[in-house]
Design a protein around this motif. Sequence first.
Motif, PDB file in Angstrom:
ATOM      1  N   LYS A 149       0.836  -1.209   0.000  1.00 35.48           N
ATOM      2  CA  LYS A 149       0.000   0.000   0.000  1.00 35.48           C
ATOM      3  C   LYS A 149       0.868   1.255   0.000  1.00 35.48           C
ATOM      4  O   LYS A 149       0.538   2.249  -0.648  1.00 35.48           O
ATOM      5  CB  LYS A 149      -0.904   0.009   1.230  1.00 35.48           C
ATOM      6  N   VAL A 187      -4.022   5.235   4.610  1.00 41.06           N
ATOM      7  CA  VAL A 187      -3.080   4.124   4.774  1.00 41.06           C
ATOM      8  C   VAL A 187      -2.474   4.141   6.173  1.00 41.06           C
ATOM      9  O   VAL A 187      -2.416   3.115   6.855  1.00 41.06           O
ATOM     10  CB  VAL A 187      -1.964   4.194   3.698  1.00 41.06           C
TER      11      VAL A 187
ATOM     12  N   ARG B  32      -6.529  -4.002  -2.637  1.00 39.88           N
ATOM     13  CA  ARG B  32      -6.011  -2.771  -2.066  1.00 39.88           C
ATOM     14  C   ARG B  32      -6.590  -2.502  -0.677  1.00 39.88           C
ATOM     15  O   ARG B  32      -5.974  -1.882   0.152  1.00 39.88           O
ATOM     16  CB  ARG B  32      -6.340  -1.595  -2.986  1.00 39.88           C
TER      17      ARG B  32
END
Lengths: 385, 206
Positions: A149, A187, B32
Motif C-alpha cells: 500500500k 493508509v 487494495r
Amino acid sequence: MEKTFTLQDLGASIDTQTLEVNIGPQHPSTHGVFRMNVVLDGETILSLKPVMGYLHRNHEQIAENMSYTGTMPYTDRLDYFNSMSNNLAWAMTVEKLANIDVPERAQYIRVIMAELTRIVNHVSVIGFLLNDLGAFFTPVLYAFREREKILDLFEETAGSRMMCNYLRFGGIKRDLPAGTLEKIKSVTSNLPKFLDEFEALLSKNEILCMRCQNVGVLPAELAVSASITGPMLRASGVNYDIRKVDRYSIYDRFKFRVPLGSKGDVYDRYYVRVLEIRESLKILEQALKDIPAGETISKKMAPFLKAPRNFKPPVGEAYARVEAPKGELGFYVVSDGTPQPWRYHVRAPSFINLTILEDMCIGQKIADAIVILGSVDIVLGEVDH
Amino acid sequence: MFYGSGVLRGMLVTLKHFVTSYFIRRSPETMRSGALVTLQYPEERLKEKERYRNFPFLIYDKTPDNLRCVACDICAKECPPKCIYIVREFDKDGKPLKRPAVFDIDFTVCMNCGICEEACPFDAIFMDHEFEIAGGNRQEKLLFHKDDLLKPNEHFHKIRPTDAETIDKRLREADEKKKAAEAAAKAKAAAAQQSSQTAAQPPKTA
C-alpha cells in the motif's frame, strides 16, 4: 591431511576438528551476494569472516563523472528499500554545500516520505528476519501487504515503486498529485491495526523468543566503539537518533520518542523496530495535520530542474547525514565548481553495521549466525556500493 | 498465560485470515483494501498510476514526420547511464536539419529515472507505461530505434491525461505567442520598409 576419528576419542574430552564452511555468496539467507567464511567446531562458530564486494559497482566513481542531479537516481540503488531517505541524504548534502533553502511544503513532504520509507523498511526487515528463523514467508506476506500500500503511494507521487528519484536540491521534483494526502492518511490510519495483528502473530511467540532472546548480544560499549548506528545501536540501549541529535530538516517540530532496547540481542533489535514504526506513525500523523500549501521547490533551484548540468555549486566540501532506517546515512562531497563533484563518498550504514558481525556470532550456533545477520538489516546494494 | 499461548495466538491470526479469505470478493479493489488476494495477472490488471514511468518514447503531432524532437542532444547529455544516442539529420547541401536521423535508446541500459523527460526543453520525450517488452534477443529486441520509439500525442493523452493537457495548453500558448510575435514583427517590418521607402524617397527627388 585430515585427521581420522578413533573410537577412543569419544571419551570425556572429544578431540574434534574444525570445519570451514562458506555461507554464500549465492544463498537466500545472506540477503544478496554476501559470503561468510565460517570456522565451526561442531555447530559452534569459532570465527566468521565476512567477504563483501560481490555487488561492487563503482558507485562513487560513477557519481564523480555525473551531474549532481544525475547522481540522484543512483542513490536510489544504494539501499533499494529506502530510496526516499537516500534521496533525502544526498539532497541535504548538496543543499548544505550550495546553501540552498527548502520551502516549507517540500520539507513536510520529505519528512512524510522518509517516515513512510522507514515503515516499509522495518516491516520488511522483520518479515525477512522471520524468514531466516524458518517461519517461511507467512510473516513476510503480512508485512508485504502493508508495504504494498505504501509503495502504491510512492508510485503515485514519484512514478516508481522503489527507485523513486523524487527529491531534488531545494525541494522535490513535483508536488503531490491531488488526493494523495488523503490516501496517505487512510493508509497510515490503518497501520496501527496491522501492527497489533503483526505483534499478535509474532511478539509473544515462544519459538521466536527462544531463537532470538540472548542471541547475538551486542554490548553498548562495543556498539559505540564500532560506530554502529540506527536501530541496532538503540537496541543495545544507546540513546542516539540523528533525528533528535541533529534535528535536521523539520524534525524538531514533531513530538516522538526514541525506543531503546536493554540487552542488545536479536529480540531487542526486532522489538525496537516494531516500536519505531509506531513512532514514525506519530510523526506522520503530525506532519499530515500541519502540512502547508505553497511551492515545492525554491525559486533559486527551479531552473535547474530543466537543466541539471547547469547546476554548479561553489567550491567547497560538505557532509550531511540523516537517520536512515538502517542507521546513519551520510554523503561527503567535495566540489571544485564544475558540474560534477570532485570527490563523493557514501557512509553506508549497512556496511558499517556489518563489520561487527563476527563479534556477535562467535560462540553462537551456526543457525544463529543467519538470524544475527538478518537482525543486522543489510542491503547488499548499500554494503557493496 | 500458559506456555505456548503466544504460538496459539499467532495461529489464530492466520486462521482468521484463512477463513475470511473465502468470503472476500476477488477484485483489484479488495486487494487494495487489505485482503490477501492474488491478481490473475494477464487477465486482471491493476489500473496504472498516471505518474508511473518506465521507458521513454518520442512524441509526434498528427503524423510521424512531425516529431517534436529537434536533435538538440540535451537528453543524451543529461541521461545518467548514457543510453541515448542521437545523430542529427542533414539535407542534401549538408545543412543541419532540426530533426534526428538516428535516435536510439538502449533499454538494457536505461534505468527509468525520467531525467530525459525533465530535461527536454521541447516536450518531445516522455516516459511510457509500456512494460511488456520482453523479447528473445537483447541486441535486437531491446535496442529501440527511432521508428520503435515514435508514438502519437493521442497515446500520451491516453496514458497521462492531466500532464498531456497542461503540456498541450502550454505549447498552444507558446505557438499563439510566436504567431502573434511573427505577425507583429511582420507588421513592424512592413511599417519599417514603408517608412524607409518614404525616408529614402526625399533625397531621390531632391
